[in-house]
Write an enzyme that holds these catalytic residues in place. Structure first.
Site, PDB file in Angstrom:
ATOM      1  CD  GLN A   1      -2.933  -1.278   0.345  1.00 33.60           C
ATOM      2  OE1 GLN A   1      -3.139  -0.334  -0.419  1.00 33.60           O
ATOM      3  NE2 GLN A   1      -3.663  -2.379   0.315  1.00 33.60           N
TER       4      GLN A   1
ATOM      5  CE1 TYR B   1      -8.733 -11.087  -6.593  1.00 32.93           C
ATOM      6  CE2 TYR B   1     -10.085 -11.458  -4.637  1.00 32.93           C
ATOM      7  CZ  TYR B   1      -9.939 -11.460  -6.018  1.00 32.93           C
ATOM      8  OH  TYR B   1     -10.998 -11.831  -6.808  1.00 32.93           O
TER       9      TYR B   1
ATOM     10  CG  ASP C   1      -6.786  -5.592  -0.286  1.00 29.82           C
ATOM     11  OD1 ASP C   1      -7.334  -4.748  -1.016  1.00 29.82           O
ATOM     12  OD2 ASP C   1      -5.737  -5.364   0.341  1.00 29.82           O
TER      13      ASP C   1
ATOM     14  CD  GLU D   1      -0.886 -11.762  -5.217  1.00 33.20           C
ATOM     15  OE1 GLU D   1      -1.657 -11.076  -4.533  1.00 33.20           O
ATOM     16  OE2 GLU D   1      -0.600 -11.505  -6.390  1.00 33.20           O
TER      17      GLU D   1
ATOM     18  CB  CYS E   1      -8.203   0.581  -4.069  1.00 32.65           C
ATOM     19  SG  CYS E   1      -7.875  -0.626  -5.345  1.00 32.65           S
TER      20      CYS E   1
END
Ligand SMILES: C[S@@+](CC[C@H](N)C(=O)[O-])C[C@H]1O[C@@H](n2cnc3c(N)ncnc32)[C@H](O)[C@@H]1O
Length: 451
Positions: free
Chosen positions: A281, A310, A378, A331, A405
């Site tokens: 991030q 994720y 995420d 992932e 996001c």
């Protein structure tokens, strides 16, 4: 109405991304860099059947919440589209974006946005293209900055408001070196030249990694001396060779030129190794607040089995491992999973399993393995694959904590979950990307049949 026509208007409101909104001949007009309540001269930039885009060219009556004049705003807003808006107004725009985008049948609590203590100089990763300019006296200079909107012209910026101070100084020293040693700069049109861009990453401990992006191999030993003499914080320097004429900045071809292959980050007390291509991030302090809010919503218990979908390099997975029975991180990027497994060892964690592959495929393998009590999502801005949501629904996982996001794709996914047995309980916006209209959200969904 036609392109470049000018009108005098009063801005009625902000749209959800902070553009000014007014009406002309019953058409909705969006106005770049104008604020609610301002009286403005606008110029039309594009015309569509139901709406029109325009930009402010003169402000006749300024909002008391404006913190930058129009000339500077027009120059810098390509990078940070809320640069001209004071912070309280910015937060209201973001809260409103979340409220109007997440439309739901559930009676959920919208918590106040998690503010940043410092909305400037927060980025722990910067990418800056360099460009050569030659003035009318044939004197060569090198500039770096951001691409102008819809163009590949670099707008020179030496002290960017989102970049930290040391990174700004490193970028400037590299510019001086490129001028002094007459290193050629890559030109996208002629496709000639060597030096393209610089990426700088830094961590909470003030460790810096510099990546020099070029079109071919080059001897940077003098630059390395200059950088490491002046900045003791630089722990790692890489060369990345990208000879392709593409918008993708980094290639897979990394060469370590100086120092250690990774720099160390600490997130909520755990250590993480950061490689040049690792996802982190961009705002460290806000990231810790975001994760803490997600963990509060999750209400972690020691007997829980959890999935972190994720998961990137495992920053959520490993931070919850010590509080639950077992956690699976999924992932798609193999290097991130390699990184996550290494982070697991560094932090002495044994109850986390990392799985490499697409969430929509890999989650199916967990369906009959054990009962999952909680899942974190995420995903990237495009949201979750429908196939992934279908499997989560079929597994009847009692609780979902969705970090996003991209609020509009989160809203789309939440709607699917609501139609299939889940209720939205809480939403908390978090200001991870200050001075831009992007907003992060964390949402709690609970299965309606959970006791
Ligand atoms: C927004 S990042 C979140 C990473 C991590 N949770 C964090 O906070 O650092 C999204 C991650 O999803 C990964 N990803 C994208 N598509 C995926 C997919 N279909 N399946 C699994 N992972 C995916 C990306 O590589 C990236 O690491």
């Amino acid at each position: 109405m036609k392109l470049d026509d000018e009108y005098k208007v009063i801005i009625e409101s902000f749209d959800m991304n902070g553009l000014g909104v007014c009406h002309i001949d019953n058409k909705v007009v969006f106005v770049e860099n104008a604020m609610e309540g301002e009286e403005v001269i606008i110029s039309i930039t594009s015309i569509h059947s139901k709406y029109v885009f325009s930009k402010a060219i003169k402000i006749l009556k300024e909002s008391p919440n404006r913190i930058m004049n129009l000339e500077e705003t027009n120059k810098l807003s390509g990078e940070a589209d809320l640069i001209h808006v004071d912070y309280e107004t910015e937060l209201k725009i973001k809260e409103n974006k979340v409220k109007t985008t997440i439309k739901t049948n559930s009676q959920y609590t919208l918590n106040p946005i998690i503010k940043s203590d410092n909305p400037y100089n927060y980025r722990n990763k910067v990418m800056m293209p360099y460009q050569e300019i030659v003035d009318s006296d044939d004197i060569r200079d090198v500039v770096y900055g951001f691409y102008q909107k819809k163009s590949h012209n670099v707008i020179p910026i030496e002290n960017d408001i989102l970049t930290n101070e040391i990174s700004s100084k490193i970028l400037y020293l590299i510019k001086r070196y490129l001028v002094l040693f007459n290193v050629s700069i890559y030109d996208e049109i002629t496709q000639k030249g060597i030096f393209r861009e610089v990426m700088i990453r830094n961590t909470k401990n003030n460790d810096f990694m510099v990546v020099l992006i070029t079109t071919k191999n080059y001897d940077f030993s003098r630059l390395i001396e200059m950088l490491t003499e002046e900045f003791k914080e630089i722990k790692s320097i890489y060369l990345n060779i990208n000879s392709k004429n593409t918008n993708v900045v980094l290639s897979d071809d990394f060469k370590l030129l100086y120092g250690t292959p990774t720099i160390k980050e600490n997130i909520l007390g755990l250590n993480f190794e950061v490689y040049p291509a690792s996802f982190m991030q961009v705002n460290h302090k806000q990231c810790e607040k975001l994760y803490s809010e997600a963990f509060r919503m999750a209400d972690l218990k020691s007997d829980m089995n959890v999935i972190d979908a994720y998961c990137g390099i495992g920053s959520i997975t490993l931070n919850i491992a010590k509080k639950v029975n077992h956690v699976y991180g999924i992932e798609i990027v193999p290097d991130a999973i390699k990184n996550a497994n290494n982070n697991k060892i560094i932090n002495d964690i044994s109850n986390a399993t990392f799985i490499c592959g697409a969430c929509e495929e890999e989650i199916k393998k967990l369906v009959n393995k054990e009962k999952i009590d909680l899942i974190f999502f995420d995903p990237p801005r495009k949201g979750c694959a429908k196939e992934f949501l279908d499997t989560v629904i079929s597994m009847k996982i009692p609780k979902i904590v969705y970090i996003s996001c991209g609020v509009s794709t989160a809203a789309r996914d939440i709607k699917i979950l609501e139609e299939n047995g889940y209720g939205l309980k809480e939403v908390t916006p978090c200001d991870l990307f200050s001075k831009t209209s992007h907003v992060e959200t964390v949402c709690l969904l609970v299965r309606k049949d959970t006791k």
